[in-house]
Scaffold this motif. Sequence first.
Motif, PDB file in Angstrom:
ATOM      1  N   GLU A 592       0.844  -1.189   0.000  1.00 58.11           N
ATOM      2  CA  GLU A 592       0.000   0.000   0.000  1.00 58.11           C
ATOM      3  C   GLU A 592       0.882   1.243   0.000  1.00 58.11           C
ATOM      4  N   ASN A 593       0.550   2.158  -0.887  1.00 55.91           N
ATOM      5  CA  ASN A 593       1.325   3.383  -1.002  1.00 55.91           C
ATOM      6  C   ASN A 593       0.746   4.447  -0.079  1.00 55.91           C
ATOM      7  N   LYS A 594       1.571   4.963   0.788  1.00 57.14           N
ATOM      8  CA  LYS A 594       1.144   5.990   1.717  1.00 57.14           C
ATOM      9  C   LYS A 594       1.536   7.364   1.172  1.00 57.14           C
ATOM     10  N   ASP A 595       0.978   8.388   1.776  1.00 59.64           N
ATOM     11  CA  ASP A 595       1.207   9.737   1.285  1.00 59.64           C
ATOM     12  C   ASP A 595       2.618  10.232   1.594  1.00 59.64           C
ATOM     13  N   ASP A 596       3.230   9.742   2.646  1.00 62.39           N
ATOM     14  CA  ASP A 596       4.552  10.201   3.034  1.00 62.39           C
ATOM     15  C   ASP A 596       5.550   9.067   2.846  1.00 62.39           C
ATOM     16  N   TYR A 597       6.418   9.213   1.847  1.00 64.18           N
ATOM     17  CA  TYR A 597       7.408   8.174   1.569  1.00 64.18           C
ATOM     18  C   TYR A 597       8.736   8.613   2.179  1.00 64.18           C
ATOM     19  N   GLY A 598       8.858   8.366   3.476  1.00 67.23           N
ATOM     20  CA  GLY A 598      10.044   8.810   4.202  1.00 67.23           C
ATOM     21  C   GLY A 598      11.305   8.144   3.717  1.00 67.23           C
ATOM     22  N   LYS A 599      11.304   6.809   3.692  1.00 71.40           N
ATOM     23  CA  LYS A 599      12.443   6.064   3.167  1.00 71.40           C
ATOM     24  C   LYS A 599      11.934   4.705   2.708  1.00 71.40           C
ATOM     25  N   GLY A 600      12.654   4.098   1.791  1.00 71.25           N
ATOM     26  CA  GLY A 600      12.198   2.810   1.293  1.00 71.25           C
ATOM     27  C   GLY A 600      13.067   2.277   0.165  1.00 71.25           C
ATOM     28  N   VAL A 601      12.634   1.135  -0.374  1.00 70.90           N
ATOM     29  CA  VAL A 601      13.335   0.465  -1.464  1.00 70.90           C
ATOM     30  C   VAL A 601      12.333   0.184  -2.572  1.00 70.90           C
ATOM     31  N   ILE A 602      12.680   0.531  -3.812  1.00 68.99           N
ATOM     32  CA  ILE A 602      11.823   0.253  -4.965  1.00 68.99           C
ATOM     33  C   ILE A 602      12.546  -0.744  -5.858  1.00 68.99           C
ATOM     34  N   PHE A 603      11.918  -1.875  -6.107  1.00 66.29           N
ATOM     35  CA  PHE A 603      12.479  -2.925  -6.964  1.00 66.29           C
ATOM     36  C   PHE A 603      11.853  -2.827  -8.352  1.00 66.29           C
ATOM     37  N   TYR A 604      12.689  -2.887  -9.397  1.00 66.31           N
ATOM     38  CA  TYR A 604      12.234  -2.885 -10.787  1.00 66.31           C
ATOM     39  C   TYR A 604      12.407  -4.299 -11.332  1.00 66.31           C
ATOM     40  N   LEU A 605      11.352  -4.845 -11.902  1.00 66.85           N
ATOM     41  CA  LEU A 605      11.337  -6.256 -12.300  1.00 66.85           C
ATOM     42  C   LEU A 605      11.251  -6.404 -13.815  1.00 66.85           C
ATOM     43  N   ILE A 614      16.026   1.252  -6.502  1.00 66.70           N
ATOM     44  CA  ILE A 614      16.203   2.615  -6.012  1.00 66.70           C
ATOM     45  C   ILE A 614      16.114   2.593  -4.489  1.00 66.70           C
ATOM     46  N   LEU A 615      17.104   3.185  -3.858  1.00 67.68           N
ATOM     47  CA  LEU A 615      17.113   3.339  -2.401  1.00 67.68           C
ATOM     48  C   LEU A 615      16.705   4.773  -2.089  1.00 67.68           C
ATOM     49  N   TRP A 616      15.500   4.914  -1.569  1.00 65.01           N
ATOM     50  CA  TRP A 616      14.906   6.229  -1.336  1.00 65.01           C
ATOM     51  C   TRP A 616      15.217   6.680   0.092  1.00 65.01           C
ATOM     52  N   ASN A 617      16.099   7.657   0.215  1.00 55.33           N
ATOM     53  CA  ASN A 617      16.576   8.112   1.528  1.00 55.33           C
ATOM     54  C   ASN A 617      17.155   6.962   2.356  1.00 55.33           C
ATOM     55  N   VAL A 618      17.693   5.976   1.687  1.00 55.35           N
ATOM     56  CA  VAL A 618      18.417   4.869   2.313  1.00 55.35           C
ATOM     57  C   VAL A 618      19.833   4.912   1.744  1.00 55.35           C
ATOM     58  N   PHE A 619      20.820   5.069   2.607  1.00 55.48           N
ATOM     59  CA  PHE A 619      22.180   5.320   2.144  1.00 55.48           C
ATOM     60  C   PHE A 619      23.149   4.259   2.672  1.00 55.48           C
ATOM     61  N   ASN A 620      24.273   4.147   1.964  1.00 53.45           N
ATOM     62  CA  ASN A 620      25.352   3.223   2.337  1.00 53.45           C
ATOM     63  C   ASN A 620      24.890   1.767   2.351  1.00 53.45           C
ATOM     64  N   ARG A 621      23.931   1.434   1.489  1.00 44.72           N
ATOM     65  CA  ARG A 621      23.461   0.046   1.349  1.00 44.72           C
ATOM     66  C   ARG A 621      23.584  -0.434  -0.097  1.00 44.72           C
ATOM     67  N   MET A 622      24.296   0.320  -0.913  1.00 47.73           N
ATOM     68  CA  MET A 622      24.389  -0.029  -2.322  1.00 47.73           C
ATOM     69  C   MET A 622      25.054  -1.379  -2.587  1.00 47.73           C
ATOM     70  N   PRO A 623      26.041  -1.829  -1.804  1.00 47.87           N
ATOM     71  CA  PRO A 623      26.599  -3.161  -2.048  1.00 47.87           C
ATOM     72  C   PRO A 623      25.554  -4.270  -1.964  1.00 47.87           C
ATOM     73  N   VAL A 624      24.568  -4.117  -1.088  1.00 47.25           N
ATOM     74  CA  VAL A 624      23.503  -5.121  -0.980  1.00 47.25           C
ATOM     75  C   VAL A 624      22.681  -5.139  -2.261  1.00 47.25           C
ATOM     76  N   ALA A 625      22.329  -3.954  -2.752  1.00 47.44           N
ATOM     77  CA  ALA A 625      21.555  -3.867  -3.992  1.00 47.44           C
ATOM     78  C   ALA A 625      22.343  -4.446  -5.167  1.00 47.44           C
ATOM     79  N   ARG A 626      23.623  -4.154  -5.213  1.00 42.33           N
ATOM     80  CA  ARG A 626      24.458  -4.675  -6.297  1.00 42.33           C
ATOM     81  C   ARG A 626      24.513  -6.201  -6.262  1.00 42.33           C
ATOM     82  N   LYS A 627      24.558  -6.767  -5.079  1.00 45.26           N
ATOM     83  CA  LYS A 627      24.604  -8.224  -4.933  1.00 45.26           C
ATOM     84  C   LYS A 627      23.301  -8.862  -5.412  1.00 45.26           C
ATOM     85  N   ILE A 628      22.171  -8.231  -5.121  1.00 47.85           N
ATOM     86  CA  ILE A 628      20.872  -8.778  -5.539  1.00 47.85           C
ATOM     87  C   ILE A 628      20.780  -8.826  -7.058  1.00 47.85           C
ATOM     88  N   ILE A 629      21.185  -7.752  -7.719  1.00 45.82           N
ATOM     89  CA  ILE A 629      21.119  -7.723  -9.180  1.00 45.82           C
ATOM     90  C   ILE A 629      22.125  -8.693  -9.789  1.00 45.82           C
TER      91      ILE A 629
END
Length: 650
Positions: A592-605, A614-629
């Motif tokens: 469910e999409n809320k009106d305030d997107y403080g921080k989060g992760v968006i996966f493109y399939l 996309i890491l939305w206001n989430v920082f220093n976690r890019m190695p995890v995202a790179r590993k998933i892809i």
Amino acid sequence: MLKCRTVWKKLAPLARTSSTLCRQNVRKAGLNNGRIPTHVPTAHMSSGLPGGGGDNLKYALLVGAASIGGVAYAYHTMKGDQQRYQARITELSSRSQKAAAKESVTPIQPQPPATETTETKATTEPKPETAPSSQEPSPPASGTEAVATSETTELPPAVGFTPASLKLPSHAPYLLIGGGTASFAAARSIRARDPGAKVLIVTDEPDLPYMRPPLSKELWFSDDPSVTETLRFKQWNGKERSIYFQPSSFYINPEELDSVENGGVAVLTGKKVVHMDVRGNKVKLDDDTEISYDKCLIATGGVPRNLQVIERAGEEVMRRTTLFRKIEDFRSLDKVSRNVKSITIIGGGFLGSELACALGRRSTESDLEVIQMFPEKGNMGKVLPEYLSNWTTEKVKKEGVKVISEALVKSVTCKDDKLEIHLKDGRLVKTDHIVTAVGLEPNVDLANSGGLEVDSDFGGYRVNAELQARSNIWVAGDAACFYDIRLGRRRVEHHDHAVVSGRLAGENMTGASKPYWHQSMFWSDLGPDVGYEAIGIVDSSLPTVGVFAKATAKDTPKAATEESGTGIRSESETEDTATSAVASVTPAPVVENKDDYGKGVIFYLRDKVVVGIILWNVFNRMPVARKIIKDGEEHADLNEVAKLFNIHED
């Protein structure tokens, strides 16, 4: 002492010849004496000399003649050296007198010649600093970016090395065409693997290699009124740095490239390569100078696209339109923003949105009107899901920007000292200045002369997984259309890709033969409070799954840079911190999409496999995202995968 040594070097062959002849005569005399009877008369009445007679006389005459000739030659040489020495002293004296006379009638110029790097530093940066030497420092750790500049190093404005009288090198073992991030990363990589390498960078810009992201980000938030000259800025974490990767003292003069013993990196500024002879391994500059090479990198980047309706609108409209890309564009737009009442930015992508927010902040301090228009329904509409694009649009509006969505430009005219932008739906927008931010056109000017293939779908030079276009020719950065072994053929226009591809090209130019497997990331900040980092294929036309959480005070670009100590966030990326993603067997619920997107992760399939994050206001976690892809696995529950990013932690 020097003259004696010179004379001895010239007489040494004569001495060795005389010594050899003497030894031969001694041996000959010994053989002759061996045939003489043991009993020799005590008195010898012969007119010849004993023990060889005539031969020894000839030898004595020969040695005497050689000695006289040697003395005469030494006298002639010493006299000639003395005359040349006196002529040189006279020339130097007359040169200094001419220079003194010239200074007495010529006013002092505001800036010293470009080759005098020490004086330039003293003039432009009064603070003392410890600048890197032209000798290459030890290579950085593999997990850090090769182009990272020390946060504490004071870098003065960099000055190029291309005066009109410069003697250009005729050969460069490593020739890098283009003076951007990719070229600098390649130069550092080459020197790390080949410490004695001689590298020549040729750029048509007047500046030494610099990073482009601050031109549309931090520089606009600087409180320093002279920021357009110093090009120094405070990062979100409060630390100050320069946009230049290294000061001018780091580089060597191009004139010294052939003679420098330990190699180095030279930069030829204000010169453009206009022709490439692939078979002859040489290039031609715009002044008809030819430079040969052993290995060559093309990192020419791209040029900003413009709208055809603006190009056809006439000279006055073009004069009041900025295509934002370089340092001079930043300086020009900064000046314009302080002298006009309205600026319209056409484009809703990364660059357009960053400039809109930056100028919007400035509008709160003045009467400047900032307008942003784009054809999509919302800001960043080609990248973000619609709900997040709409949220971002409202964020931009709060920064003081007037947003006009679904705007297609029909024509632009100049009337009553105003630019009139006519939209296809009949709307009319009046403004003083236009900034066009509608993408980048890769620079492939050398394709025809070099016989290089240009990709018809993505543009750019078509290269293999090792970034090689032809034998001894590599391409990196924005101009490279490369084969991604995970995501297929791509072309990427971001800072981190320029770093990664430039570094890999440099390694392969020194024989590494490595494929491009690293998933480069990119980031964008809408001011110090909202930022996002992305990796892979992020296209709003793909199916997406978003997982969000409530943001805290530390979930901002400012807090992220304070924690990591870096302003260019890709500098802190490493592969070692990545962990394996664990898939859950439970079905994926509807998010469910809320009106305030403080921080989060968006996966493109794509075909149920994550190809972008996309890491939305989430920082220093890019190695995890790179590993998933990189794993390329299908996940049953992306909510479980999102937990790897610790977004639910306070």
